[in-house]
Scaffold this active site. Structure first.
Site, PDB file in Angstrom:
ATOM      1  N   ARG A   1       1.744   5.950  -3.167  1.00  0.00           N
ATOM      2  CA  ARG A   1       0.770   6.855  -2.383  1.00  0.00           C
ATOM      3  C   ARG A   1       1.052   6.486  -0.878  1.00  0.00           C
ATOM      4  O   ARG A   1       0.809   7.639  -0.133  1.00  0.00           O
ATOM      5  CB  ARG A   1      -0.492   6.523  -2.785  1.00  0.00           C
ATOM      6  CG  ARG A   1      -1.781   7.408  -2.057  1.00  0.00           C
ATOM      7  CD  ARG A   1      -3.253   7.053  -2.761  1.00  0.00           C
ATOM      8  NE  ARG A   1      -4.277   7.862  -2.308  1.00  0.00           N
ATOM      9  CZ  ARG A   1      -5.140   7.621  -1.509  1.00  0.00           C
ATOM     10  NH1 ARG A   1      -5.066   6.380  -1.015  1.00  0.00           N
ATOM     11  NH2 ARG A   1      -6.009   8.342  -0.916  1.00  0.00           N
TER      12      ARG A   1
ATOM     13  N   HIS B   1       1.843   9.571   1.730  1.00  0.00           N
ATOM     14  CA  HIS B   1       0.808   9.678   2.883  1.00  0.00           C
ATOM     15  C   HIS B   1       1.581   9.321   4.091  1.00  0.00           C
ATOM     16  O   HIS B   1       1.137  10.075   5.108  1.00  0.00           O
ATOM     17  CB  HIS B   1      -0.267   8.900   2.677  1.00  0.00           C
ATOM     18  CG  HIS B   1      -1.443   9.350   2.012  1.00  0.00           C
ATOM     19  ND1 HIS B   1      -2.766   9.052   2.065  1.00  0.00           N
ATOM     20  CD2 HIS B   1      -1.409  10.184   0.828  1.00  0.00           C
ATOM     21  CE1 HIS B   1      -3.423   9.586   1.158  1.00  0.00           C
ATOM     22  NE2 HIS B   1      -2.697  10.222   0.368  1.00  0.00           N
TER      23      HIS B   1
ATOM     24  N   VAL C   1       3.188  12.902   7.679  1.00  0.00           N
ATOM     25  CA  VAL C   1       2.617  12.669   8.848  1.00  0.00           C
ATOM     26  C   VAL C   1       3.651  12.311   9.704  1.00  0.00           C
ATOM     27  O   VAL C   1       4.309  11.343   9.602  1.00  0.00           O
ATOM     28  CB  VAL C   1       1.357  11.706   8.929  1.00  0.00           C
ATOM     29  CG1 VAL C   1       0.985  11.654  10.370  1.00  0.00           C
ATOM     30  CG2 VAL C   1       0.260  12.029   7.892  1.00  0.00           C
TER      31      VAL C   1
ATOM     32  N   GLY D   1       6.583  12.740   9.318  1.00  0.00           N
ATOM     33  CA  GLY D   1       8.001  12.375   8.554  1.00  0.00           C
ATOM     34  C   GLY D   1       7.905  10.931   8.043  1.00  0.00           C
ATOM     35  O   GLY D   1       6.700   9.943   8.155  1.00  0.00           O
TER      36      GLY D   1
ATOM     37  N   ASP E   1       8.506   7.349   8.269  1.00  0.00           N
ATOM     38  CA  ASP E   1       8.633   6.719   9.416  1.00  0.00           C
ATOM     39  C   ASP E   1       7.870   5.446   9.414  1.00  0.00           C
ATOM     40  O   ASP E   1       7.817   4.451  10.488  1.00  0.00           O
ATOM     41  CB  ASP E   1       8.342   7.220  10.847  1.00  0.00           C
ATOM     42  CG  ASP E   1       7.103   7.890  11.100  1.00  0.00           C
ATOM     43  OD1 ASP E   1       6.150   7.638  10.061  1.00  0.00           O
ATOM     44  OD2 ASP E   1       6.714   8.573  12.201  1.00  0.00           O
TER      45      ASP E   1
ATOM     46  N   GLU F   1      -3.154   4.966  11.539  1.00  0.00           N
ATOM     47  CA  GLU F   1      -3.494   6.202  10.354  1.00  0.00           C
ATOM     48  C   GLU F   1      -4.296   5.584   9.306  1.00  0.00           C
ATOM     49  O   GLU F   1      -4.930   6.260   8.311  1.00  0.00           O
ATOM     50  CB  GLU F   1      -2.011   6.595   9.757  1.00  0.00           C
ATOM     51  CG  GLU F   1      -1.384   7.420  10.955  1.00  0.00           C
ATOM     52  CD  GLU F   1       0.025   7.799  10.629  1.00  0.00           C
ATOM     53  OE1 GLU F   1       0.327   7.897   9.401  1.00  0.00           O
ATOM     54  OE2 GLU F   1       0.966   8.022  11.632  1.00  0.00           O
TER      55      GLU F   1
ATOM     56  N   ASN G   1      -7.025   7.847   4.376  1.00  0.00           N
ATOM     57  CA  ASN G   1      -6.809   6.447   4.119  1.00  0.00           C
ATOM     58  C   ASN G   1      -7.731   5.291   4.055  1.00  0.00           C
ATOM     59  O   ASN G   1      -7.543   4.220   3.356  1.00  0.00           O
ATOM     60  CB  ASN G   1      -5.490   6.158   4.962  1.00  0.00           C
ATOM     61  CG  ASN G   1      -4.352   7.024   4.895  1.00  0.00           C
ATOM     62  OD1 ASN G   1      -3.969   7.307   3.804  1.00  0.00           O
ATOM     63  ND2 ASN G   1      -3.881   7.434   5.975  1.00  0.00           N
TER      64      ASN G   1
ATOM     65  N   PRO H   1      -2.663  16.514   2.059  1.00  0.00           N
ATOM     66  CA  PRO H   1      -3.266  17.167   1.031  1.00  0.00           C
ATOM     67  C   PRO H   1      -4.715  16.433   0.507  1.00  0.00           C
ATOM     68  O   PRO H   1      -4.508  15.239   0.358  1.00  0.00           O
ATOM     69  CB  PRO H   1      -2.347  17.600   0.292  1.00  0.00           C
ATOM     70  CG  PRO H   1      -1.047  17.454   0.450  1.00  0.00           C
ATOM     71  CD  PRO H   1      -1.190  16.195   1.741  1.00  0.00           C
TER      72      PRO H   1
ATOM     73  N   HIS I   1       0.094  11.167 -10.323  1.00  0.00           N
ATOM     74  CA  HIS I   1      -1.287  10.546 -10.774  1.00  0.00           C
ATOM     75  C   HIS I   1      -1.398  10.246 -12.158  1.00  0.00           C
ATOM     76  O   HIS I   1      -2.407  10.348 -12.860  1.00  0.00           O
ATOM     77  CB  HIS I   1      -2.202  11.857 -10.519  1.00  0.00           C
ATOM     78  CG  HIS I   1      -2.614  11.913  -9.052  1.00  0.00           C
ATOM     79  ND1 HIS I   1      -3.467  12.909  -8.433  1.00  0.00           N
ATOM     80  CD2 HIS I   1      -2.385  11.098  -8.150  1.00  0.00           C
ATOM     81  CE1 HIS I   1      -3.287  12.760  -7.076  1.00  0.00           C
ATOM     82  NE2 HIS I   1      -2.721  11.579  -6.849  1.00  0.00           N
TER      83      HIS I   1
ATOM     84  N   ASP J   1      -5.270   8.996 -15.133  1.00  0.00           N
ATOM     85  CA  ASP J   1      -4.792   9.437 -16.445  1.00  0.00           C
ATOM     86  C   ASP J   1      -5.473   8.885 -17.520  1.00  0.00           C
ATOM     87  O   ASP J   1      -5.605   7.540 -17.696  1.00  0.00           O
ATOM     88  CB  ASP J   1      -3.295   9.314 -16.482  1.00  0.00           C
ATOM     89  CG  ASP J   1      -2.837   9.561 -17.762  1.00  0.00           C
ATOM     90  OD1 ASP J   1      -3.455   9.794 -18.962  1.00  0.00           O
ATOM     91  OD2 ASP J   1      -1.537   9.674 -17.960  1.00  0.00           O
TER      92      ASP J   1
ATOM     93  N   THR K   1      -3.002   7.193 -20.663  1.00  0.00           N
ATOM     94  CA  THR K   1      -2.072   5.940 -20.657  1.00  0.00           C
ATOM     95  C   THR K   1      -2.051   5.791 -19.233  1.00  0.00           C
ATOM     96  O   THR K   1      -1.319   6.221 -18.436  1.00  0.00           O
ATOM     97  CB  THR K   1      -0.616   6.449 -21.017  1.00  0.00           C
ATOM     98  OG1 THR K   1      -0.121   7.701 -20.385  1.00  0.00           O
ATOM     99  CG2 THR K   1      -0.552   6.529 -22.496  1.00  0.00           C
TER     100      THR K   1
END
Length: 338
Positions: free
Chosen positions: A71, A75, A79, A81, A83, A97, A103, A172, A202, A254, A257
């Protein structure tokens, strides 16, 4: 890129995947040409093994760390790229960030990233970037959970600043419509196949009440739960996240599992057992192109694994800093010399 093209027997879906590969190669031709799989072969040949062993150790006490690490990569890449800007702490000149809406009190695994970086610095000082750490950690996390392996392209460098406003606007959201999320993927060069495949991450990890409680009691101001939420799951979530509760409850993304990387996420969507609004929309949005892709991944795990690996490569190619741009941070939390 060490990903086999899927066979051509899935009701035309493989044609979409093949088209995706062509599109991604044209979109990312410049950046991906600057990244390569052997970037550290002469300077830090054990980099991948060091990343993997550190994550294996972390998994012993935190079964969700793999999902948390991938994740962070996700994330980060959305933003400015890939980096490693997401890893920077607040400073006099940087608004982190980490404190952006998507976040704050949510992104985690920073301590494990620091442990990986420390191990790499001990073995190969000033060589492996923090942005490459996130890319390597994502692949290791998925493969250690039973998912696919892929050849990680390397050579990214680290940013000198962060973009908190960009994190608030570009990542998103679980509350957004499918059309909005599709637009955010498109803006970074990722298509609908990438969207569905990457959503499949996910299949492991957890989520707090705050990111799905909107579906449980008063969906879109209707006074009723989200009609696309399975009633058995709804009952369970209402107990985990009671109305006017603290919102601190956590549940599995999930149901079947929770710690394994497999295609059950897509099977769950077909029975209205997607946890997040943004998950269930992939299957429940009338007329959406995503529905057929969900069905294909649900019925064939190999197809999902192949698509996921390619989409991770595509995402990892978003606007990397290469050459003399940026730097190789010595401490992922701060720019050098600060």
């Amino acid at each position: 890129m060490a990903v086999t093209n899927p066979p051509t027997t899935y009701n035309g879906f493989s044609i979409i995947i093949l088209t995706s590969l062509v599109i991604s190669s044209s979109l990312f031709g410049t950046s991906s040409a600057q990244l390569n799989a052997t970037f550290y072969s002469g300077t830090c040949p054990n980099a991948s093994a060091i990343v993997r062993s550190t994550i294996q150790q972390a998994l012993q006490s935190d079964s969700r760390i793999g999902a948390s690490l991938i994740r962070l990569h996700f994330h980060d890449c959305f933003v400015n790229g890939c980096d490693a800007s997401i890893l920077l702490d607040d400073s006099g000149s940087i608004q982190s960030e980490k404190n952006a809406g998507p976040n704050t009190n949510s992104a985690r695994g920073f301590d494990v990233v620091d442990n990986i970086k420390t191990a790499l610095e001990n073995a190969c000082p000033s060589v492996v970037s923090c942005s490459d750490v996130l890319a390597l950690a994502s692949e290791a996390s998925v493969s250690l959970a039973g998912g696919p392996s892929w050849t990680v392209l390397l050579g990214r460098r680290d940013s000198l600043t962060a973009n908190q406003a960009g994190a608030n606007s570009s990542i998103p959201s679980p509350f957004e419509s499918l059309s909005n999320i599709t637009s955010k993927f498109s803006s970074v060069g990722l298509n609908t196949n990438d969207l569905v495949a990457l959503s499949g991450a996910h299949t492991f990890g957890r989520a707090r009440c705050g990111v799905f409680s909107n579906r449980v009691f008063n969906f879109s101001g209707s006074g009723n739960p989200d009609p696309t939420l399975n009633t058995t799951l709804l009952s369970s979530l209402q107990k985990i996240c009671p109305q006017n509760g603290s919102g601190s409850g956590i549940t599995n993304l999930d149901l079947s599992t929770p710690d394994a990387f497999d295609n059950n996420y897509f099977t769950n969507l077909q029975s209205n057992n997607g946890l997040l609004q943004s998950d269930q929309e992939l299957f429940s949005t009338t007329g959406a192109a995503t529905i057929a892709i969900v069905a294909s991944f649900s019925s064939n795990q190999t197809l999902f694994f192949q698509a996921f690996a390619q989409s991770m490569i595509n995402m990892g190619n978003i606007s990397p800093l290469t050459g003399s741009s940026g730097e190789i941070r010595l401490d992922c939390k701060k720019v050098n010399g600060s």
